[in-house]
Design a protein around this motif. Sequence first.
Motif, short mmCIF file in Angstrom:
data_model
loop_
_atom_site.label_atom_id
_atom_site.label_comp_id
_atom_site.label_asym_id
_atom_site.label_seq_id
_atom_site.Cartn_x
_atom_site.Cartn_y
_atom_site.Cartn_z
N ASN A 1 -23.98 41.76 98.88
CA ASN A 1 -24.40 40.59 99.05
C ASN A 1 -24.44 39.40 98.08
O ASN A 1 -24.29 38.21 98.48
CB ASN A 1 -25.60 41.45 98.55
N SER A 2 -23.81 39.75 96.76
CA SER A 2 -23.45 38.47 96.40
C SER A 2 -22.08 38.39 96.88
O SER A 2 -21.78 37.09 96.31
CB SER A 2 -23.11 39.26 94.98
N SER A 3 -21.26 38.53 96.97
CA SER A 3 -19.79 37.73 97.99
C SER A 3 -19.80 37.11 98.70
O SER A 3 -18.91 36.14 99.85
CB SER A 3 -18.97 39.62 99.12
N GLY A 4 -21.31 37.00 99.71
CA GLY A 4 -22.01 35.55 100.36
C GLY A 4 -21.16 36.00 102.28
O GLY A 4 -21.10 34.81 102.69
N LYS A 5 -20.40 37.55 102.58
CA LYS A 5 -19.97 37.55 103.11
C LYS A 5 -21.97 38.04 104.52
O LYS A 5 -23.05 38.83 104.08
CB LYS A 5 -19.33 39.28 103.14
N PRO A 6 -20.92 38.24 105.79
CA PRO A 6 -22.57 38.39 106.78
C PRO A 6 -22.71 39.54 106.77
O PRO A 6 -21.89 40.43 106.38
CB PRO A 6 -21.36 38.33 108.35
N ALA A 7 -24.62 39.47 107.66
CA ALA A 7 -25.17 40.89 107.19
C ALA A 7 -25.23 41.63 106.01
O ALA A 7 -24.22 42.54 105.91
CB ALA A 7 -24.26 42.41 108.40
N PRO A 8 -25.43 40.99 105.31
CA PRO A 8 -26.44 41.87 103.95
C PRO A 8 -27.10 42.54 103.88
O PRO A 8 -27.62 42.24 104.79
CB PRO A 8 -26.76 40.03 103.07
N PHE A 9 -27.33 43.73 103.40
CA PHE A 9 -28.24 44.51 103.32
C PHE A 9 -29.34 44.14 102.85
O PHE A 9 -29.32 42.71 102.35
CB PHE A 9 -28.00 45.11 101.93
N ASP A 10 -30.81 44.19 102.49
CA ASP A 10 -32.04 44.52 102.26
C ASP A 10 -32.29 43.83 101.59
O ASP A 10 -31.51 43.74 99.72
CB ASP A 10 -32.65 44.86 101.89
N ALA B 1 -17.43 46.44 99.48
CA ALA B 1 -18.63 47.28 98.71
C ALA B 1 -20.18 47.81 99.52
O ALA B 1 -20.09 49.20 100.22
CB ALA B 1 -19.87 46.30 96.94
N HIS B 2 -19.67 46.90 100.59
CA HIS B 2 -20.55 47.49 102.03
C HIS B 2 -19.42 48.78 101.99
O HIS B 2 -20.58 49.64 102.93
CB HIS B 2 -19.82 46.67 102.75
N LYS B 3 -18.17 48.46 102.21
CA LYS B 3 -17.92 49.62 103.09
C LYS B 3 -18.07 50.98 102.57
O LYS B 3 -17.98 51.88 101.92
CB LYS B 3 -16.19 49.88 103.30
N GLN B 4 -18.02 50.81 100.57
CA GLN B 4 -18.21 51.52 99.52
C GLN B 4 -19.27 52.36 99.66
O GLN B 4 -19.86 53.09 99.33
CB GLN B 4 -18.04 50.84 98.11
#
Length: 242
Positions: A100-109, A65-68
Amino acid sequence: MNTQLHDIKTNIEIGQQIFEAVPSNLQPKWAGVILNKFNKHITEIPEQIKELNDIIKKPDRWHEAHKQFGSIRRFLLDSKKYAPQEYVLLAESIAKITYNSSGKPAPFDFDSGYYIPSLALKAADFFQDESLEEDIKTTLLLFRGNKNLTTDLASAKEILLYHQIDDILWYDWDPIGINDLAPRDEYQSYTPQIFSLIKSNTDKMVIAKTLSKIETYNMGLAGNIEKCLKIADQILAIDMEN
């Protein structure tokens, strides 16, 4: 608590309360249900938003979803005349909270989800459809007022599943063909029966035959078993995703 539509549109603190009442593991799927409320009203859904919807369905894809989000942002920048823009902004916010819910680094605000309620209702304003507004409000407030659901994930999933089944019966099954005219509760008396079948792990054919029987005996229609089989597939797919 009676939360007015105007308050949700204008008060970010209410948006925060609504979003934080949703169990964190269900936030993307809850938001996806809200996004899908617009499917009937938007003639050409942007491919970027369709792809986001596919990502939301699979938790192991949430990191995509980050890329999306970037794809949706580029669509908005390239399509300045697209309306309603709030619908695309809503999709952007949903992409953010999904990543953000994926738990991956560098989440959005951290407050990205606080804007979902306001954007959803502002997007609905464009269509001037009171039933759409009320339907979105119902979904927004599914979990508000029951603090136990933030820790009782099993019950929260059941509530979301029940609501999704109700949506399918209204938007997709609609055997009478009146979901743009009749009150939103037209088929809601049948939702508990179908929900009970799903909870009992009933197979597709039984669900389809139940829907066809409702069409025939409750509505006086000629049952459409082929369509009912497709509806059963949709419902079972939702259950598997949850």
